[in-house]
Motif scaffolding. Structure first.
Motif, PDB file in Angstrom:
ATOM      1  N   ALA A   1      -5.580   8.312   3.019  1.00 57.26           N
ATOM      2  CA  ALA A   1      -6.353   7.984   4.219  1.00 57.26           C
ATOM      3  C   ALA A   1      -6.711   9.213   5.046  1.00 57.26           C
ATOM      4  CB  ALA A   1      -5.570   7.005   5.080  1.00 57.26           C
ATOM      5  N   THR A   2      -6.149  10.354   4.692  1.00 59.61           N
ATOM      6  CA  THR A   2      -6.415  11.578   5.446  1.00 59.61           C
ATOM      7  C   THR A   2      -6.829  12.731   4.537  1.00 59.61           C
ATOM      8  OG1 THR A   2      -4.090  12.239   5.341  1.00 59.61           O
ATOM      9  CG2 THR A   2      -4.777  10.920   7.255  1.00 59.61           C
ATOM     10  N   ALA A   3      -7.325  12.405   3.370  1.00 64.53           N
ATOM     11  CA  ALA A   3      -7.683  13.421   2.371  1.00 64.53           C
ATOM     12  C   ALA A   3      -8.904  14.244   2.792  1.00 64.53           C
ATOM     13  CB  ALA A   3      -7.952  12.748   1.022  1.00 64.53           C
ATOM     14  N   SER A   4      -9.045  15.399   2.205  1.00 70.30           N
ATOM     15  CA  SER A   4     -10.106  16.345   2.589  1.00 70.30           C
ATOM     16  C   SER A   4     -11.516  15.846   2.290  1.00 70.30           C
ATOM     17  CB  SER A   4      -9.880  17.693   1.904  1.00 70.30           C
ATOM     18  OG  SER A   4      -9.900  17.543   0.508  1.00 70.30           O
ATOM     19  N   ASN A   5     -11.664  14.855   1.430  1.00 72.71           N
ATOM     20  CA  ASN A   5     -12.993  14.323   1.135  1.00 72.71           C
ATOM     21  C   ASN A   5     -13.455  13.311   2.189  1.00 72.71           C
ATOM     22  OD1 ASN A   5     -10.903  12.619  -0.107  1.00 72.71           O
ATOM     23  ND2 ASN A   5     -12.618  11.351  -0.773  1.00 72.71           N
ATOM     24  N   LEU A   6     -12.632  13.026   3.191  1.00 74.99           N
ATOM     25  CA  LEU A   6     -12.962  12.014   4.201  1.00 74.99           C
ATOM     26  C   LEU A   6     -13.386  12.645   5.535  1.00 74.99           C
ATOM     27  CD1 LEU A   6     -10.106   9.461   3.454  1.00 74.99           C
ATOM     28  CD2 LEU A   6     -12.459   9.466   2.604  1.00 74.99           C
TER      29      LEU A   6
ATOM     30  N   MET B   1       0.823  -1.205   0.000  1.00 72.66           N
ATOM     31  CA  MET B   1       0.000   0.000   0.000  1.00 72.66           C
ATOM     32  C   MET B   1       0.855   1.252   0.000  1.00 72.66           C
ATOM     33  SD  MET B   1      -3.655  -0.655   1.398  1.00 72.66           S
ATOM     34  CE  MET B   1      -4.062   0.293  -0.018  1.00 72.66           C
ATOM     35  N   ASN B   2       2.161   1.127   0.261  1.00 73.88           N
ATOM     36  CA  ASN B   2       3.028   2.304   0.278  1.00 73.88           C
ATOM     37  C   ASN B   2       3.057   3.016  -1.069  1.00 73.88           C
ATOM     38  OD1 ASN B   2       3.968   2.495   2.942  1.00 73.88           O
ATOM     39  ND2 ASN B   2       5.291   0.733   2.605  1.00 73.88           N
ATOM     40  N   GLY B   3       2.854   2.298  -2.144  1.00 78.37           N
ATOM     41  CA  GLY B   3       2.882   2.893  -3.465  1.00 78.37           C
ATOM     42  C   GLY B   3       1.521   3.319  -3.976  1.00 78.37           C
ATOM     43  N   SER B   4       0.509   3.283  -3.124  1.00 79.07           N
ATOM     44  CA  SER B   4      -0.848   3.642  -3.543  1.00 79.07           C
ATOM     45  C   SER B   4      -0.934   5.124  -3.865  1.00 79.07           C
ATOM     46  CB  SER B   4      -1.851   3.317  -2.439  1.00 79.07           C
ATOM     47  OG  SER B   4      -1.845   1.934  -2.176  1.00 79.07           O
ATOM     48  N   PRO B   5      -1.687   5.471  -4.904  1.00 82.46           N
ATOM     49  CA  PRO B   5      -1.803   6.881  -5.273  1.00 82.46           C
ATOM     50  C   PRO B   5      -2.559   7.676  -4.206  1.00 82.46           C
ATOM     51  CG  PRO B   5      -3.299   5.540  -6.584  1.00 82.46           C
ATOM     52  CD  PRO B   5      -2.456   4.592  -5.785  1.00 82.46           C
ATOM     53  N   SER B   6      -2.198   8.939  -4.064  1.00 84.12           N
ATOM     54  CA  SER B   6      -2.848   9.791  -3.062  1.00 84.12           C
ATOM     55  C   SER B   6      -4.327   9.998  -3.378  1.00 84.12           C
ATOM     56  CB  SER B   6      -2.135  11.135  -2.957  1.00 84.12           C
ATOM     57  OG  SER B   6      -2.124  11.788  -4.198  1.00 84.12           O
ATOM     58  N   SER B   7      -4.727   9.716  -4.612  1.00 88.11           N
ATOM     59  CA  SER B   7      -6.125   9.893  -5.021  1.00 88.11           C
ATOM     60  C   SER B   7      -6.940   8.602  -4.902  1.00 88.11           C
ATOM     61  CB  SER B   7      -6.170  10.388  -6.463  1.00 88.11           C
ATOM     62  OG  SER B   7      -5.572   9.446  -7.327  1.00 88.11           O
ATOM     63  N   LEU B   8      -6.412   7.586  -4.241  1.00 89.08           N
ATOM     64  CA  LEU B   8      -7.054   6.275  -4.168  1.00 89.08           C
ATOM     65  C   LEU B   8      -8.517   6.344  -3.727  1.00 89.08           C
ATOM     66  CD1 LEU B   8      -6.604   3.190  -4.445  1.00 89.08           C
ATOM     67  CD2 LEU B   8      -6.043   3.185  -2.016  1.00 89.08           C
ATOM     68  N   LEU B   9      -8.841   7.158  -2.740  1.00 89.04           N
ATOM     69  CA  LEU B   9     -10.213   7.258  -2.236  1.00 89.04           C
ATOM     70  C   LEU B   9     -10.883   8.578  -2.614  1.00 89.04           C
ATOM     71  CD1 LEU B   9      -9.616   5.797   1.350  1.00 89.04           C
ATOM     72  CD2 LEU B   9     -10.598   4.625  -0.625  1.00 89.04           C
ATOM     73  N   SER B  10     -10.390   9.246  -3.631  1.00 88.95           N
ATOM     74  CA  SER B  10     -10.887  10.585  -3.975  1.00 88.95           C
ATOM     75  C   SER B  10     -12.355  10.601  -4.406  1.00 88.95           C
ATOM     76  CB  SER B  10     -10.023  11.215  -5.064  1.00 88.95           C
ATOM     77  OG  SER B  10     -10.083  10.449  -6.245  1.00 88.95           O
TER      78      SER B  10
ATOM     79  N   PHE C   1     -15.450   4.287   8.419  1.00 91.10           N
ATOM     80  CA  PHE C   1     -14.506   3.319   8.972  1.00 91.10           C
ATOM     81  C   PHE C   1     -13.487   2.942   7.907  1.00 91.10           C
ATOM     82  CE2 PHE C   1     -12.881  -0.730  10.296  1.00 91.10           C
ATOM     83  CZ  PHE C   1     -12.948  -0.725  11.684  1.00 91.10           C
ATOM     84  N   LEU C   2     -12.199   3.102   8.228  1.00 90.88           N
ATOM     85  CA  LEU C   2     -11.144   2.698   7.300  1.00 90.88           C
ATOM     86  C   LEU C   2     -10.131   1.853   8.060  1.00 90.88           C
ATOM     87  CD1 LEU C   2      -9.840   2.804   4.497  1.00 90.88           C
ATOM     88  CD2 LEU C   2      -8.739   4.959   5.182  1.00 90.88           C
TER      89      LEU C   2
END
Length: 142
Positions: free
Chosen positions: A32-37, A1-10, A17-18
């Motif tokens: 995991a801490t993006a503004s849409n969450l 998961m370290n290489g997951s894009p920052s937009s994964l949950l955009s 719950f995550l």
């Protein structure tokens, strides 16, 4: 998961719950801490390889977070202002890390915090004012 894009949950608008337990994470992922969450209440980051929380804005978008579990990582360093945005946080689990020092103001202004687990760390002493003002808090330090 370290290489997951920052937009994964955009595309996600409502997420309460995550669970990112055992994902071999070395840092708290941006996705995991993006503004849409903003609706997230529970974030599980336990059993990873996170070694430090040194960026003050790491959790800035998680204003409604109630539980943060960082148990069984390799945390050694925690910035004194990293948890400041988490004003609704009730449960903080830092059990089983390598924490040796607690900044004196780490829990300041976290009035909702009711339970903190710092057990199984390397903490030699706790600052006198670390828990001042918390009369009903349950905390575990071994």
């Amino acid at each position: 998961m370290n290489g997951s894009p920052s937009s994964l949950l955009s595309a996600t608008r409502v997420l309460e719950f995550l669970n990112l337990e055992r994902c071999l994470l070395k840092t708290v992922p941006i996705f995991a801490t993006a503004s849409n969450l903003l609706t997230m209440k529970y974030l599980i980051l336990s059993k990873n390889e996170i070694s430090k929380l040194d960026y003050h804005a790491t959790f800035i978008n998680l204003r409604n977070l109630e539980t943060l579990n960082l148990a069984e990582n390799v945390l050694e360093q925690i910035s004194e202002d990293v948890f400041k945005p988490l004003r609704k946080l009730k449960v903080l689990v830092l059990r089983g890390n390598k924490i040796t020092h607690l900044p004196e103001n780490l829990f300041q202004n976290m009035k909702s915090l009711a339970n903190i687990d710092l057990s199984h760390n390397l903490i030699g002493s706790v600052p006198v004012n670390a828990f001042r003002g918390y009369h009903n808090m349950e905390y575990h330090v071994k």
